[in-house]
Design a protein around this motif. Structure first.
Motif, PDB file in Angstrom:
ATOM      1  N   VAL A 276     -46.445   2.264  55.186  1.00 28.44           N
ATOM      2  CA  VAL A 276     -46.152   2.702  56.556  1.00 28.44           C
ATOM      3  C   VAL A 276     -47.413   3.274  57.192  1.00 28.44           C
ATOM      4  O   VAL A 276     -47.756   2.973  58.337  1.00 28.44           O
ATOM      5  CB  VAL A 276     -45.012   3.750  56.569  1.00 28.44           C
ATOM      6  CG1 VAL A 276     -44.880   4.384  57.940  1.00 28.44           C
ATOM      7  CG2 VAL A 276     -43.700   3.105  56.158  1.00 28.44           C
TER       8      VAL A 276
ATOM      9  N   PRO B 208     -41.907  -3.506  66.252  1.00 30.25           N
ATOM     10  CA  PRO B 208     -41.213  -2.221  66.047  1.00 30.25           C
ATOM     11  C   PRO B 208     -41.284  -1.321  67.273  1.00 30.25           C
ATOM     12  O   PRO B 208     -40.295  -0.675  67.628  1.00 30.25           O
ATOM     13  CB  PRO B 208     -41.954  -1.611  64.854  1.00 30.25           C
ATOM     14  CG  PRO B 208     -42.576  -2.753  64.163  1.00 30.25           C
ATOM     15  CD  PRO B 208     -42.910  -3.750  65.214  1.00 30.25           C
TER      16      PRO B 208
ATOM     17  N   GLN C 149     -39.012   3.532  56.852  1.00 34.48           N
ATOM     18  CA  GLN C 149     -38.850   4.009  58.231  1.00 34.48           C
ATOM     19  C   GLN C 149     -37.850   5.156  58.316  1.00 34.48           C
ATOM     20  O   GLN C 149     -36.892   5.213  57.557  1.00 34.48           O
ATOM     21  CB  GLN C 149     -38.352   2.881  59.143  1.00 34.48           C
ATOM     22  CG  GLN C 149     -39.313   1.725  59.266  1.00 34.48           C
ATOM     23  CD  GLN C 149     -40.665   2.145  59.783  1.00 34.48           C
ATOM     24  OE1 GLN C 149     -40.765   2.895  60.741  1.00 34.48           O
ATOM     25  NE2 GLN C 149     -41.722   1.680  59.127  1.00 34.48           N
TER      26      GLN C 149
ATOM     27  N   ARG D  12     -36.666   1.049  64.519  1.00 27.44           N
ATOM     28  CA  ARG D  12     -37.848   0.489  63.867  1.00 27.44           C
ATOM     29  C   ARG D  12     -37.452  -0.158  62.555  1.00 27.44           C
ATOM     30  O   ARG D  12     -37.967  -1.220  62.189  1.00 27.44           O
ATOM     31  CB  ARG D  12     -38.893   1.569  63.614  1.00 27.44           C
ATOM     32  CG  ARG D  12     -39.591   2.084  64.846  1.00 27.44           C
ATOM     33  CD  ARG D  12     -40.660   3.091  64.476  1.00 27.44           C
ATOM     34  NE  ARG D  12     -41.809   2.450  63.859  1.00 27.44           N
ATOM     35  CZ  ARG D  12     -42.873   2.017  64.543  1.00 27.44           C
ATOM     36  NH1 ARG D  12     -42.932   2.189  65.821  1.00 27.44           N
ATOM     37  NH2 ARG D  12     -43.866   1.434  63.920  1.00 27.44           N
ATOM     38  N   LEU D  13     -36.534   0.492  61.828  1.00 26.70           N
ATOM     39  CA  LEU D  13     -36.071  -0.060  60.555  1.00 26.70           C
ATOM     40  C   LEU D  13     -35.482  -1.452  60.781  1.00 26.70           C
ATOM     41  O   LEU D  13     -35.836  -2.408  60.083  1.00 26.70           O
ATOM     42  CB  LEU D  13     -35.021   0.875  59.950  1.00 26.70           C
ATOM     43  CG  LEU D  13     -34.586   0.610  58.508  1.00 26.70           C
ATOM     44  CD1 LEU D  13     -34.102   1.903  57.871  1.00 26.70           C
ATOM     45  CD2 LEU D  13     -33.525  -0.447  58.361  1.00 26.70           C
TER      46      LEU D  13
END
Lengths: 126, 512
Positions: A71, B242, B305, B310-311
């Motif tokens: 991430v 996203p 996330q 976004r996930l």
């Protein structure tokens, strides 16, 4: 071959012996304040044969680190490259904008620089 | 009835609806939403008519064709037509648009500003362009729609989105424009390499007629592919998605991710494979690698996330990877799986985005840690959210399972390693969906500050969810009607590419 009844009786006797042995070992004893250390097998059994620890150590924790790292890398690396390129171009534009001052003398200087550069380039090539 | 230009009508009706909605006077503004919904339902009826008129076994590639000369000097025609792939995507869009309009019912508060009218009008404009981009059988016309679609999406995100809407809208626009401009070069290149003439941009006159060096054709392929990879999106050009998905309204996100992004994978089949067979075979190893990376990367990022939207966006990156994998496996099974996946993914993403949107509307937060125990407060919402999630992770019995299984099987026939790694993506899918459900829905009953717990799904919200869940079950148990119209189109594409399915290693026992 032993008769069925005998097998049954022998089995039950064996069960009774086992139960008595277990009672002697655990039931008749005073319950200790602190749990006995036990054999490695007992310890392993208490920990569900370490399957949770194994799963957590092998998959869960590395997985958490991996996803968190990704991430971060996605935001800073992959997306950062795009944002960085945009910022670079934006920064260059705002510097270039400063050249446009509106003063004729600075434009004349720019032209002079251009002429010198072209002549210099021609001179080098020839 | 048989002579009606259905495809043009399916663009005219929503466009007309958009105009009507936009010019409604202030006194009639409250009718804007029902009017918009009405126009989208008429479009749906037209889509059903198109489905009925379509003949799966026809000889010509495109049906319901309309060809008119537009700019003959440059060989541009106004040419529409559909094969099974385009038709099923158009029908999906026609079903999902009214669903999205209904889901967006209370998205925008009006108070006489006219914002609400604009919001619904823009969604109808987008529907018209979606029909156009899938129905265009002229490369130039396709390009026009491909770029025109950006405009309503830009405003839908930039005007009606979340706090960072302008950043997200601009990012979406720049990524798409960059890809689109590269494609424009390739579009011109195709015309130059093609036979030329008044209708030189028609797909049917270009297919198999491109006269250029192998290298040139490969460059043209790359030009198209980059645009479609941005659109789909694939790693590493995915980062706009996203942001766009989380800042857009849930209904916009569905139209964008569920339908519009399919232009990317659709374009790969229609243009990359069909026009550049040699280049497609040449590029396959790279594309397969990128697809596998997208699958795993998207899944891993989805797990990491904390923002629900976004996930869901990252799950889509993973699923788009699977679709691309199936397309470039170049097998009939993989192709059928991918084209079916484009439809099933549209519905499952719609379910996730819209239900997450209903949840966000109640709690006012997109952050997963702000939830917990909601199945005790809103059981119907929780249950339907779980079903949508299970469909997204391809649970057998729900629609995406069929498509995902076909993709993996079709890939395994040619690229065993890629198929094996891709299968890991389905394991990760279980993780990101179930973790999200666990964190939002299970646990102790949440307490609410004002003492008033949120209500469960309303009638309107249930009407939104029903067609989506019905599609999961229908296509999950009986995908045949869709596969029947997809298969001929896939077979035809593979004939253009010039590949045949590999023979099974143990073929003696099976008579296919």
């Amino acid at each position: 071959v032993l008769p069925v009844t005998l097998i049954m009786v022998l089995t039950l006797v064996l069960v009774a012996i086992g139960a008595f042995y277990a009672w002697r070992m655990y039931g008749a004893d005073v319950v200790p304040e602190v749990a006995p250390k036990g054999s490695p097998l007992t310890v392993a059994a208490r920990q569900d044969l370490y399957q949770d620890a194994l799963n957590e150590g092998l998959f869960m924790r590395p997985g958490i680190h991996l996803t968190r790292g990704l991430v971060f890398a996605d935001a800073r690396g992959v997306d950062g490259a795009v944002g960085g390129a945009a910022a670079l171009i934006g920064g260059m534009s705002s510097r270039l904008r400063r050249l446009q001052t509106g003063y004729v003398r600075s434009y004349a200087l720019t032209m002079l620089t251009g002429v010198v550069t072209v002549l210099g380039a021609l001179w080098v090539i020839q | 009835v048989n002579s009606l230009p259905l495809l043009t009508l399916m663009m005219v009706v929503p466009l007309l609806g958009a105009v009507v909605v936009a010019v409604l006077p202030g006194s009639a503004a409250r009718h804007a939403k029902p009017v918009a919904l009405g126009f989208s339902l008429v479009t749906l009826v037209l889509a059903v008519l198109a489905w009925v008129r379509f003949e799966p076994g026809a000889v010509e590639q495109f049906q319901l064709s309309e060809v008119h000369s537009w700019i003959p000097q440059f060989g541009v025609s106004y040419a529409l037509g559909v094969d099974g792939i385009a038709l099923s995507l158009i029908v999906m869009a026609a079903i999902l648009t009214p669903v999205c309009l209904l889901a967006a019912w209370h998205d925008v508060s009006d108070e006489g500003s006219g914002r609400e009218k604009r919001y619904f009008a823009l969604m109808l404009v987008l529907e018209a362009f979606i029909v156009g981009v899938f129905a265009a059988t002229d490369v130039f016309l396709f390009y026009v729609f491909f770029e025109a679609m950006l405009i309503p999406v830009y405003f839908l995100i930039g005007l009606f989105g979340g706090p960072r809407r302008q950043y997200a809208a601009m990012k979406f626009l720049l990524f798409s424009l960059a890809g689109g401009l590269i494609m424009l070069v390739a579009v011109i290149g195709v015309y130059v390499a093609g036979p030329g003439g008044d209708d030189g941009f028609l797909i049917t006159s270009l297919t198999g007629n491109l006269d250029a060096s192998t290298t040139a054709l490969r460059w043209l392929f790359v030009g198209f592919f980059i645009a479609f990879a941005v659109k789909a999106p694939m790693w590493p050009v995915h980062t706009w998605l996203p942001d766009a998905a989380t800042e857009a309204r849930p209904a916009t996100a569905v139209l964008l991710v569920g339908i519009l992004d399919k232009v990317g994978t659709y374009g790969m089949i229609r243009f990359c494979l069909q026009l550049f067979p040699e280049a497609s075979r040449w590029a396959t190893p790279v594309v397969i690698t990128l697809a596998v990376i997208s699958i795993i990367y998207g899944a891993l990022l989805a797990i990491g996330q904390t923002d629900m939207m976004r996930l869901i966006a990252f799950t889509s990156i993973s699923h788009f990877g699977l679709i691309v994998l199936g397309i470039f496996a170049l097998t009939t099974v993989g192709g059928a799986g991918s084209t079916l996946y484009m439809v099933t993914h549209g519905f499952s993403t719609a379910g996730l985005f819209l239900l997450a949107g209903f949840l966000v509307a109640r709690r006012g937060s997109k952050r997963i840690p702000d939830y917990g125990g909601w199945q005790r407060v809103t059981p119907v919402l929780a249950g339907t959210f779980l079903v949508a999630g299970l469909s997204s992770l391809a649970l057998p019995g729900l629609a995406p399972f069929v498509s995902e299984f076909l993709v993996l099987q079709g890939t395994f026939m040619r690229y065993e390693a890629a198929a094996v790694i891709a299968t890991l993506g389905t394991v990760l899918a279980a993780l990101y969906i179930l973790l999200m459900y666990q964190r939002t829905m299970t646990g102790p009953k949440p307490t609410f500050a004002d003492g008033e717990s949120p209500h469960d799904l309303s009638v309107r919200e249930k009407v939104v969810v029903v067609p989506i869940i019905a599609s999961f079950i229908l296509l999950g148990f009986f995908p045949k009607p869709v596969l029947d119209i997809l298969n001929p189109a896939v077979d035809r594409t593979l004939v253009y590419v010039g590949v045949t399915d590999p023979t099974p290693t143990n073929a003696s026992g099976s008579a296919k």
